[in-house]
Design a protein around this motif. Structure first.
Motif, short mmCIF file in Angstrom:
data_model
loop_
_atom_site.label_atom_id
_atom_site.label_comp_id
_atom_site.label_asym_id
_atom_site.label_seq_id
_atom_site.Cartn_x
_atom_site.Cartn_y
_atom_site.Cartn_z
N SER A 4 64.78 -43.01 5.89
CA SER A 4 64.99 -44.42 5.58
C SER A 4 65.99 -45.04 6.56
CB SER A 4 65.53 -44.54 4.14
OG SER A 4 66.28 -45.71 4.00
N ILE A 5 65.54 -46.05 7.28
CA ILE A 5 66.44 -46.70 8.26
C ILE A 5 67.58 -47.40 7.52
CG2 ILE A 5 66.56 -48.51 10.05
CD1 ILE A 5 65.15 -45.91 10.90
N ALA A 6 67.28 -47.91 6.32
CA ALA A 6 68.34 -48.58 5.54
C ALA A 6 69.47 -47.59 5.25
CB ALA A 6 67.76 -49.12 4.24
N SER A 7 69.10 -46.34 4.94
CA SER A 7 70.16 -45.36 4.64
C SER A 7 70.93 -44.99 5.90
CB SER A 7 69.57 -44.10 3.99
OG SER A 7 68.90 -43.30 4.95
N VAL A 8 70.24 -44.97 7.05
CA VAL A 8 70.93 -44.68 8.31
C VAL A 8 71.94 -45.79 8.60
CG1 VAL A 8 70.64 -44.39 10.81
CG2 VAL A 8 68.99 -43.38 9.25
N ALA A 9 71.55 -47.04 8.31
CA ALA A 9 72.45 -48.17 8.55
C ALA A 9 73.69 -48.06 7.66
CB ALA A 9 71.72 -49.49 8.28
N VAL A 10 73.51 -47.63 6.41
CA VAL A 10 74.66 -47.46 5.51
C VAL A 10 75.58 -46.38 6.08
CG1 VAL A 10 75.38 -46.65 3.22
CG2 VAL A 10 73.46 -48.24 3.44
N ASP A 11 74.98 -45.28 6.55
CA ASP A 11 75.76 -44.18 7.14
C ASP A 11 76.56 -44.66 8.34
OD1 ASP A 11 75.22 -42.14 5.54
OD2 ASP A 11 74.05 -40.96 6.98
N ALA A 12 75.92 -45.48 9.16
CA ALA A 12 76.57 -45.93 10.40
C ALA A 12 77.82 -46.75 10.09
CB ALA A 12 75.59 -46.76 11.23
N GLY A 13 77.85 -47.35 8.91
CA GLY A 13 79.02 -48.13 8.53
C GLY A 13 80.03 -47.29 7.78
N GLY A 14 79.74 -45.99 7.63
CA GLY A 14 80.62 -45.15 6.82
C GLY A 14 81.41 -44.18 7.65
N ILE A 15 81.17 -42.89 7.41
CA ILE A 15 82.04 -41.85 7.97
C ILE A 15 82.03 -41.80 9.49
CG2 ILE A 15 80.34 -39.96 7.99
CD1 ILE A 15 82.55 -38.27 6.59
N GLY A 16 80.92 -42.21 10.10
CA GLY A 16 80.80 -42.01 11.54
C GLY A 16 81.51 -43.05 12.38
N ASP A 17 82.05 -44.12 11.76
CA ASP A 17 82.56 -45.20 12.60
C ASP A 17 84.02 -45.02 12.98
OD1 ASP A 17 83.68 -45.67 10.19
OD2 ASP A 17 83.16 -47.80 10.07
N ASP A 18 84.63 -43.97 12.53
CA ASP A 18 86.03 -43.79 12.86
C ASP A 18 86.28 -42.34 13.26
OD1 ASP A 18 88.70 -43.79 13.14
OD2 ASP A 18 89.18 -44.27 11.05
N GLU A 19 86.00 -42.05 14.53
CA GLU A 19 86.13 -40.68 15.03
C GLU A 19 87.51 -40.11 14.73
OE1 GLU A 19 84.10 -38.50 16.74
OE2 GLU A 19 82.45 -39.80 16.12
N ALA A 20 88.53 -40.99 14.81
CA ALA A 20 89.90 -40.51 14.68
C ALA A 20 90.17 -39.92 13.30
CB ALA A 20 90.87 -41.66 14.96
N SER A 21 89.37 -40.30 12.30
CA SER A 21 89.65 -39.82 10.95
C SER A 21 88.94 -38.50 10.66
CB SER A 21 89.24 -40.87 9.92
OG SER A 21 87.84 -40.94 9.87
N GLN A 22 88.23 -37.93 11.64
CA GLN A 22 87.52 -36.67 11.38
C GLN A 22 88.41 -35.48 11.75
OE1 GLN A 22 83.45 -36.34 12.27
NE2 GLN A 22 83.11 -38.54 12.33
N HIS A 23 88.36 -34.48 10.91
CA HIS A 23 89.21 -33.31 11.12
C HIS A 23 88.41 -32.03 10.97
CE1 HIS A 23 92.72 -35.94 10.82
NE2 HIS A 23 92.05 -36.54 9.84
N ARG A 24 88.94 -30.94 11.51
CA ARG A 24 88.32 -29.62 11.32
C ARG A 24 89.27 -28.76 10.51
NH1 ARG A 24 86.80 -30.70 16.51
NH2 ARG A 24 84.55 -30.74 16.80
N VAL A 25 88.68 -27.91 9.68
CA VAL A 25 89.53 -26.98 8.92
C VAL A 25 89.75 -25.76 9.80
CG1 VAL A 25 89.73 -25.60 6.83
CG2 VAL A 25 88.49 -27.77 6.77
N ARG A 26 91.00 -25.53 10.18
CA ARG A 26 91.30 -24.38 11.02
C ARG A 26 90.96 -23.10 10.25
NH1 ARG A 26 94.59 -23.44 15.62
NH2 ARG A 26 95.21 -25.60 15.72
N GLY A 27 90.17 -22.24 10.87
CA GLY A 27 89.79 -21.00 10.18
C GLY A 27 88.45 -21.12 9.47
#
Ligand SMILES: Cc1cc2nc3c(=O)[nH]c(=O)nc-3n(C[C@H](O)[C@H](O)[C@H](O)COP(=O)(O)OP(=O)(O)OC[C@H]3O[C@@H](n4cnc5c(N)ncnc54)[C@H](O)[C@@H]3O)c2cc1C
Length: 272
Positions: A4-27
Motif C-alpha cells: 500500500s503506497i498510503a502506508s509507505v507515505a505514513v512510514d516516510a513521515g515517521g521513523i525514517g525522517d530523523d536519522e539522528a534519532s536511530q540507535h543500535r544496541v551494542r552487543g
C-alpha cells in the motif's frame, strides 16, 4: 508488488525522517529481549521457553494454549505471533478469529535476504553504502568498529525472492563477487578477508515465516483492527499491530505496552 503506497507515505513521515534519532544496541538486540525477560522473572512471571504453540482455545472463560508437550491457561492472553505465522494456519484458534482474521489478510509478510560478512581487517576507509544496478544484492552497507569491518548485503522484496533457495555459502560467494565488482577490490582479496558470514532464512523459519510485515493495497486500518481486544480475552501485539511503526522494533515494543495496558484495564487493575 502489492504494498500500500498510503502506508509507505505514513512510514516516510515517521521513523525514517530523523536519522539522528536511530540507535543500535551494542552487543545486539537480544540484550533488549533479555532485559525484558529479566523484568518478568523479577516479578515472578513464569517464562516457558521452546514451546511451539499449536492451538489457542479462547471460547470459554479462560484461554488455553496447547504447545504439544504441554499446555497453559490464563484469564487472557497477548498474542505476539508474527503475521506470517498467523497467516500460515500453523496455529489454530478456537473459535476462529473473524474480523481479526480478515484484518490479517490485509497485511503481508515481506521477504528479506540479509547476509553479513565479517572481515578480519577493514578494506575500506570512507565507504558506507554501495548500490548495485542489476546485481542480486542491490545494497551493501559497511560498518567499521574496533578494528574490524562488517559488510551487510541486503536484498528485499522481489530481489529477496530471486535469492530464495540459495545456501548461505552460495549467497556469500555471490555477495563477494558483486561487491568486488562494484568497488574494484579483487574478489580473491575480499574472500580472503572474510573471517565468517551469517545468514538466517526468515522465510523458511517456522517461528517467523518472513522478515517483517507490510500493509497491502486497501489494507489501511488493518493494524488498528488487530490492536482491538477480541472477546475480552485475546489481545494482539507485535510489529504488525502497530499502525505508526509497523515492521520495526519500535512498533513491536509500543504494541506490547499498549496490549499490557489493555489487559490491566480488562482485569480491573490500573494500567492507564
Ligand atoms: C533482517 C531484518 C532486519 C531488521 N532490521 C530492523 C531494524 O534495523 N530496525 C528495526 O526497528 N526493525 C528491524 N527489523 C524488524 C524487527 O526485527 C521486527 O519488526 C521485530 O523484531 C518484530 O517483533 P515482534 O515481537 O513483533 O515479533 P518477533 O520478534 O518475530 O517475535 C515473535 C515471537 O513469536 C515466536 N513464535 C513464532 N511462532 C510461535 C509459535 N507457534 N509458538 C510460540 N512462539 C512462536 C517467535 O519465536 C518469536 O520469538 C528487521 C527484521 C529483519 C528480519
Amino acid at each position: 508488488d502489492d504494498i500500500s503506497i498510503a502506508s509507505v507515505a505514513v512510514d516516510a513521515g515517521g521513523i525514517g525522517d530523523d536519522e539522528a534519532s536511530q540507535h543500535r544496541v551494542r552487543g545486539g538486540y537480544d540484550r533488549l529481549v533479555r532485559w525484558l525477560a529479566a523484568r518478568l522473572i523479577h516479578h515472578q512471571v513464569a517464562v516457558h521457553y521452546g514451546c511451539f504453540v499449536r492451538r489457542i482455545d479462547w471460547g470459554s472463560d479462560r484461554v488455553q494454549l496447547d504447545y504439544g508437550s504441554g499446555s497453559a491457561s490464563a484469564a487472557c492472553a497477548i498474542i505476539t505471533l508474527p503475521i506470517g505465522v498467523l497467516q500460515s494456519g500453523e496455529v489454530e484458534f478456537r473459535p476462529a478469529l473473524g474480523d481479526h482474521r480478515a484484518a490479517m489478510s490485509r497485511l503481508a509478510m515481506g521477504q528479506v535476504v540479509k547476509l553479513v560478512l565479517c572481515l578480519r581487517e577493514p578494506l575500506w576507509r570512507d565507504l558506507a553504502f554501495v548500490h548495485g544496478d542489476g546485481t542480486a544484492f542491490p545494497t551493501f552497507w559497511i560498518r567499521s568498529a574496533d578494528g574490524a569491518q562488517q559488510i551487510t548485503a541486503w536484498a528485499g522484496g522481489p530481489h529477496a525472492r530471486a535469492l530464495s533457495g540459495f545456501a548461505a555459502d552460495q549467497l556469500a560467494e555471490r555477495a563477494i563477487d558483486e561487491l568486488a565488482g562494484l568497488t574494484g577490490v579483487p574478489a580473491s582479496r575480499l574472500a580472503e578477508a572474510v573471517r565468517h558470514h551469517h545468514f538466517h532464512d526468515h522465510h523458511a523459519d517456522p517461528y517467523a515465516r518472513g522478515a517483517y510485515s507490510y500493509t497491502r493495497v486497501h489494507g489501511g486500518g488493518a493494524a488498528a483492527v488487530l490492536a482491538r481486544p477480541l472477546g475480552e480475552r485475546l489481545f494482539f501485539a507485535g510489529e504488525a499491530t502497530d499502525a505508526d511503526y509497523e515492521g520495526s522494533v519500535a512498533g513491536a515494543l509500543a504494541s506490547g505496552v499498549r496490549a499490557a495496558h489493555q489487559v490491566l484495564r480488562q482485569l480491573g487493575r490500573s494500567g492507564a
